[in-house]
Design a protein around this motif. Structure first.
Motif, PDB file in Angstrom:
ATOM      1  N   GLU A 187       0.956  -1.287   0.105  1.00 37.77           N
ATOM      2  CA  GLU A 187       0.046   0.036  -0.132  1.00 37.77           C
ATOM      3  C   GLU A 187       0.971   1.232   0.076  1.00 37.77           C
ATOM      4  O   GLU A 187       1.809   1.438   0.858  1.00 37.77           O
ATOM      5  N   ILE A 188       0.859   2.048  -0.983  1.00 36.13           N
ATOM      6  CA  ILE A 188       1.590   3.218  -1.148  1.00 36.13           C
ATOM      7  C   ILE A 188       0.810   4.413  -0.883  1.00 36.13           C
ATOM      8  O   ILE A 188      -0.441   4.798  -1.339  1.00 36.13           O
ATOM      9  N   TYR A 219      -2.703   3.804  -3.000  1.00 34.92           N
ATOM     10  CA  TYR A 219      -2.640   2.718  -4.228  1.00 34.92           C
ATOM     11  C   TYR A 219      -2.094   1.577  -3.620  1.00 34.92           C
ATOM     12  O   TYR A 219      -1.239   1.319  -2.718  1.00 34.92           O
ATOM     13  N   MET A 220      -2.740   0.413  -4.194  1.00 35.15           N
ATOM     14  CA  MET A 220      -2.286  -1.029  -3.926  1.00 35.15           C
ATOM     15  C   MET A 220      -1.673  -1.382  -5.248  1.00 35.15           C
ATOM     16  O   MET A 220      -2.190  -1.367  -6.284  1.00 35.15           O
ATOM     17  N   VAL A 221      -0.237  -1.749  -4.847  1.00 32.90           N
ATOM     18  CA  VAL A 221       0.492  -1.962  -6.105  1.00 32.90           C
ATOM     19  C   VAL A 221       1.102  -3.670  -5.734  1.00 32.90           C
ATOM     20  O   VAL A 221       1.160  -3.973  -4.464  1.00 32.90           O
ATOM     21  N   GLU A 225      10.952  -5.615  -4.664  1.00 35.88           N
ATOM     22  CA  GLU A 225      11.911  -4.850  -3.442  1.00 35.88           C
ATOM     23  C   GLU A 225      12.469  -3.585  -4.120  1.00 35.88           C
ATOM     24  O   GLU A 225      12.406  -2.476  -3.680  1.00 35.88           O
ATOM     25  N   GLN A 226      13.160  -3.585  -5.145  1.00 36.39           N
ATOM     26  CA  GLN A 226      13.815  -2.620  -6.061  1.00 36.39           C
ATOM     27  C   GLN A 226      13.021  -1.338  -6.399  1.00 36.39           C
ATOM     28  O   GLN A 226      13.155  -0.434  -6.080  1.00 36.39           O
ATOM     29  N   ALA A 227      11.847  -1.992  -7.031  1.00 33.08           N
ATOM     30  CA  ALA A 227      10.863  -1.006  -7.206  1.00 33.08           C
ATOM     31  C   ALA A 227      10.259  -0.184  -6.124  1.00 33.08           C
ATOM     32  O   ALA A 227      10.061   1.091  -6.170  1.00 33.08           O
ATOM     33  N   ILE A 228      10.068  -0.764  -5.095  1.00 33.72           N
ATOM     34  CA  ILE A 228       9.580  -0.187  -3.737  1.00 33.72           C
ATOM     35  C   ILE A 228      10.529   0.885  -3.284  1.00 33.72           C
ATOM     36  O   ILE A 228      10.184   1.892  -3.008  1.00 33.72           O
ATOM     37  N   ASN A 239       4.388   7.226   2.309  1.00 27.34           N
ATOM     38  CA  ASN A 239       4.574   5.910   3.171  1.00 27.34           C
ATOM     39  C   ASN A 239       4.371   4.821   2.267  1.00 27.34           C
ATOM     40  O   ASN A 239       3.458   4.693   1.476  1.00 27.34           O
ATOM     41  N   VAL A 240       4.960   3.677   2.694  1.00 26.00           N
ATOM     42  CA  VAL A 240       4.796   2.383   1.936  1.00 26.00           C
ATOM     43  C   VAL A 240       4.717   1.323   3.037  1.00 26.00           C
ATOM     44  O   VAL A 240       5.361   0.806   3.841  1.00 26.00           O
ATOM     45  N   ARG A 241       3.565   0.552   2.846  1.00 29.27           N
ATOM     46  CA  ARG A 241       3.274  -0.522   3.811  1.00 29.27           C
ATOM     47  C   ARG A 241       3.023  -1.920   3.040  1.00 29.27           C
ATOM     48  O   ARG A 241       2.226  -1.913   2.161  1.00 29.27           O
ATOM     49  N   PRO A 242       3.864  -2.853   3.257  1.00 28.76           N
ATOM     50  CA  PRO A 242       3.723  -4.300   2.912  1.00 28.76           C
ATOM     51  C   PRO A 242       2.350  -4.847   3.318  1.00 28.76           C
ATOM     52  O   PRO A 242       2.039  -4.745   4.518  1.00 28.76           O
TER      53      PRO A 242
END
Length: 385
Positions: A187-188, A219-221, A225-228, A239-242
């Motif tokens: 989740e971004i 956004y849900m993507v 790991e590199q893209a994040i 914020n980015v949440r797995p």
């Protein structure tokens, strides 16, 4: 007195010139030869496949054309022999079955030069699971060699203990080797709407806007790991949440996680532990082992009269308390961890379902690409890792 030498030659045997084949006959012979040659190559050596779905992204992309080696693990002998050549389940472009199952031969595997290893990308016939709810795919009732072809990465080989803890995979207590193309769901949170070109630039093909308010957009993507890491560096990403399920959380996938018993196995897509069956290993049939392996005993291990009745396994009319596996099995998962229908949801892959090893991408076509960028040139003739 000497023998006289004949002065005349013996009559010559008449030689007929072969009849010249008609153009139609020449065309027919060429077609028959091509079909036979292609069928032999397809059965014995290599078979081409197309990647139709995103379960292996970003390792394999939709539109990749690959070659699968049959001889790595050993070619399987034909089982369903009454079939239209160069078809699988249906005649091209129709819903007409391309086979009849009147004759089913015993299936064997020719010698190969290697075995399925942890990390191999493998094509296999989807076995399904007899206990799987039909709403989620049920059980594939085609003959073994005509079941739907799947492609996944081998996580567990026979005898391995496969465990997943909050999205991290372990085999026999050790972290599974990193997969460069592996992607998961995130989740971004941003303070503005993102141009989809930014997602595409970072190799993100699965994304969706969830909430858009004055000061926040979610956004849900599905991303690597590199893209994040690259997205986190953008100033408008807050914020980015797995999106990983916690251990014991069976709230939304309770009826869809193998072996479909949340009381004994409170598993979800990101948390589970199980042992992959190995040929020759004997297990005691307690409540947990029956729940985990009853489909193997009753369906996949070649037992003609094995049934699950009132919590027991009945073999040849008698309840049994232990069982020895008759063939090897494998645990497969897609590299798109949160977008793959795999062993987490339907169980183990029997060895007699293994088709071959995916070895080469020979063509890759982006259906959404522009005219000049339709072909992904950097993927052509690349080895599958």
């Amino acid at each position: 007195m000497t023998d006289k030498i004949p002065t005349t030659e013996p009559p010559k045997t008449a030689v007929q010139k072969p009849k010249k084949k008609s153009p139609f006959r020449e065309w027919l012979d060429s077609v028959v030869f091509a079909v036979v040659a292609a069928s032999l190559i397809r059965w014995l050596l290599f078979e081409p496949y197309t990647i139709p779905s995103g379960s292996m992204e970003n390792s394999l992309l939709i539109g990749d054309y690959i070659f699968v080696s049959k001889f790595h693990y050993g070619t399987r002998t034909p089982k369903t022999i009454l079939q239209v050549p160069l078809t699988h389940q249906k005649i091209w472009g129709t819903e007409i079955p391309s086979f009849v199952d009147w004759i089913q031969l015993p299936q064997f595997r020719l010698p190969g030069f290697t075995h399925v290893k942890n990390g191999d990308v493998v094509v296999f016939n989807y076995p399904g699971c007899p206990e799987r709810p039909d709403d989620f795919g049920g059980f594939d009732k085609y003959p073994v060699d005509l079941r739907t072809n799947y492609i996944k990465r081998t996580i567990g080989i026979p005898g391995d203990v496969v465990e997943m803890k909050e999205g991290q995979t372990f085999v026999n207590g050790k972290a599974f080797a990193p997969v460069p193309g592996l992607q998961m769901e995130y989740e971004i949170e941003t303070n503005t709407q993102i141009n989809e070109k930014i997602f595409v630039k970072n190799g993100i093909t699965e994304f969706g806007q969830m909430i858009s308010a004055d000061d926040k957009t979610l956004y849900m993507v599905k991303a690597t790991e590199q893209a994040i890491k690259d997205l986190k560096a953008l100033d408008f990403v807050k914020n980015v949440r797995p999106l990983v399920q916690a251990q014991g959380d069976t709230s939304n996938l309770n009826n869809n996680i193998f072996p479909y018993n949340s009381r004994l196995f409170p598993y979800n897509r990101d948390n589970f532990v199980l042992t992959v069956p190995k040929k020759g290993v004997t297990i005691q049939l307690d409540e947990k082992n029956i729940a985990m392996y009853k489909g193997i005993i009753t369906t996949f291990d070649g037992n003609d009269d094995a049934k699950y009745i009132n919590g027991q396994i009945v073999l040849n009319g008698k309840p049994i308390t232990s069982y020895t596996f008759k063939q090897n099995y494998y645990f497969m998962m897609g590299d798109n961890r949160h977008g793959s229908d795999d062993s987490r949801f339907w169980g183990f892959v029997p060895e007699d379902h293994v088709v071959g090893k995916a070895v080469l991408i020979w063509m890759s076509i982006d259906q959404n690409g522009s005219f000049l960028n339709k072909i992904r040139w950097n993927r052509l003739f690349s080895v599958i890792k």
